[in-house]
Structure formats: structure tokens, C-alpha cells
Enzyme design. Structure first.
Site, PDB file in Angstrom:
ATOM      1  N   ASP A 193      -2.172  -0.776   5.812  1.00  0.00           N
ATOM      2  CA  ASP A 193      -2.564  -0.175   7.092  1.00  0.00           C
ATOM      3  C   ASP A 193      -4.062   0.031   7.270  1.00  0.00           C
ATOM      4  OD1 ASP A 193      -2.801   2.000   5.234  1.00  0.00           O
ATOM      5  OD2 ASP A 193      -2.619   3.398   6.914  1.00  0.00           O
ATOM      6  N   ASP A 238      -0.395   4.954   0.862  1.00  0.00           N
ATOM      7  CA  ASP A 238      -0.755   5.977   1.848  1.00  0.00           C
ATOM      8  C   ASP A 238      -0.776   5.427   3.263  1.00  0.00           C
ATOM      9  OD1 ASP A 238      -1.425   8.556   0.435  1.00  0.00           O
ATOM     10  OD2 ASP A 238      -2.648   7.164  -0.729  1.00  0.00           O
ATOM     11  N   ASP A 296       0.854  -1.174   0.000  1.00  0.00           N
ATOM     12  CA  ASP A 296       0.000   0.000   0.000  1.00  0.00           C
ATOM     13  C   ASP A 296       0.899   1.236   0.000  1.00  0.00           C
ATOM     14  OD1 ASP A 296      -2.393   1.603   0.496  1.00  0.00           O
ATOM     15  OD2 ASP A 296      -1.695   1.760   2.567  1.00  0.00           O
TER      16      ASP A 296
END
Length: 246
Positions: free
Chosen positions: A178, A16, A14
């Protein structure tokens, strides 16, 4: 097109809040959109299954009314790189392990931030699998989702072709994430790195999905290097209590 199966491992990540310290889309929504309170409400709605990620994410981005080029400049001034990522990327490149960014964000923003934070050479070499953006005639802009899924971008689709390779050709697959946009990828790799204190851990705990916690990319670097070098096993790397889900 699949990467040559001769590679030992692939790291899907990922962007961001994983490669960066802040989530650029959350940062825009919180500071120049309708604010953190409403964003967090929608994140909970997604986690509880009452909203799709696709609809919630568009709702958040629609609250941002600045022109897209201004948004990019605003993010370049405020978004910081995870302190361990540059060293990890250099090591991965040196040993021939591909790093693929798989993001629910927008490719133009990610590329611009990569150029700023890691350098143009790395930005041009790192594969980015993400959504796009459409700039309208009146200067407004809209996210263009990658697929028809409830996520807008089903990240698992980028990983499955590698997961389905014959055992003798299949590299070890890692994923780092996250948040709620990583839910579709959470079960597709051999080892999932979930960032401490974030929504992805909440989901994994609820669904019994094995994961290992990371604080910074230095943790990922250490563990991936040890696994690739045969110093530790995948099974011993799982830190949560749901090992029986393997």
C-alpha cells in the site's frame, strides 16, 4: 532457504495497512509521536526522492518516546485485521500456497499483532521478513534495519531468489502492498496488488508499473484463487492502464 519449488504460487505481502486496516507505525507516529502533519510531509518527501525511506522512517519512530512494550500493547488495543485476510490465509494454507510477510516494520510488533489478530498457531507458521528492534539500557528503543539499502529493508531481496528460479521451477509470485515502503518490491512479482487510495498507486502510475487495485484482502483472495485455478490469466488481471509495461 527457499521454499520448495513445487508450490504453485507464493503470496508476499506487506503488513501495515495491507494485512491490517491501519499502519501501526503511522498510528504510533500520528497519535503518540509528532503527529500526522509531519509524517505526511515526510511521506511526500520520500515519494519525490528528497528523503530516503530509511531516514524518514527513523525520524518518525524517533518521535515516539513510550517504552517499546507499551507501544506493543497500545497497538494491540487499536490495530484491526483486514476483514478478508483470515479467510484468505486459511484457503492459502489449505491449498499449499505460502504467505510471507515482507515488512518495513519491526518483527516483534508484527508477531504480537498476528498472535492477537489471527492466533498463535498462524503467527508461528507465517514467515516474517522484517526489521528488528534494539531496547537500550535506559528503556529507549531503536529500529534495527535489515540491510544497508536506502529503504532500510529492500523488500525486493526477499523476492528475487524466487523470481530467478528456472521457468519450470518458478512459482507464480504475487505481492500486496500500500505504501512507500513497497516501492522496491513493486516490480519484482508477476502481479502487484496495490491498495486503493494509497501512495503505492501514486508511484506505480508515475513509473508505469502494472498493478491491480484491491480494497480488502477478499479482492486478493478472489483473484489469486482464480489465477491459480486457471480461470483467468495474469495479464487479464491488471486493471491499470500501463499494461504495456509488462
Amino acid at each position: 532457504m527457499l521454499i520448495a519449488p513445487s508450490v504453485k504460487a507464493i503470496v508476499f505481502t506487506d503488513w501495515d495497512g495491507t494485512v491490517t486496516l491501519q499502519d501501526s507505525n503511522d498510528f504510533m507516529t500520528d497519535n503518540i509521536g509528532y503527529g500526522e502533519k509531519r509524517r505526511r510531509e515526510l511521506n511526500i518527501e520520500v515519494l519525490e526522492g528528497r528523503w530516503t525511506f530509511r531516514d524518514a522512517f527513523k525520524d518518525m519512530l524517533d518521535s515516539v518516546h513510550r517504552p517499546f512494550p507499551e507501544c506493543i500493547e497500545y497497538l494491540k488495543q487499536n490495530i484491526q485485521l483486514d476483514p478478508g485476510f483470515a479467510d484468505f490465509y486459511k484457503w492459502a494454507t489449505d491449498v499449499g500456497i505460502p504467505v510471507i510477510v515482507v515488512s518495513s516494520g519491526m518483527k516483534p510488533i508484527i508477531h504480537a499483532l498476528l498472535v492477537k489478530l489471527v492466533g498463535e498457531d498462524a503467527a508461528n507458521k507465517i514467515e516474517i521478513v522484517a526489521n528488528d528492534v534494539k531496547i537500550n539500557d535506559d528503556g529507549s528503543w531503536d529500529i534495527v534495519y535489515r540491510d544497508e539499502s536506502s529503504f532500510g529493508h529492500d523488500k525486493s531481496r526477499a523476492i528475487k531468489p524466487y523470481a530467478q528460479l528456472p521457468k519450470e521451477e518458478r512459482p507464480v509470485l504475487f505481492y500486496a502492498g500500500d505504501g512507500v515502503s513497497d516501492l522496491s518490491a513493486a516490480q519484482e512479482t508477476d502481479l502487484l496488488f496495490a491498495k486503493v487510495g494509497r501512495d503505492l498507486i501514486t508511484y506505480c502510475e508515475r513509473e508505469g508499473i502494472p498493478y491491480t487495485v484491491f480494497h480488502t484482502y477478499s479482492d486478493i483472495h478472489e483473484k489469486v484463487k482464480a489465477i491459480v485455478n486457471g480461470e483467468i490469466t495474469l495479464e487479464s488481471s491488471i486493471e491499470n492502464t500501463n499494461k504495456s509495461a509488462l
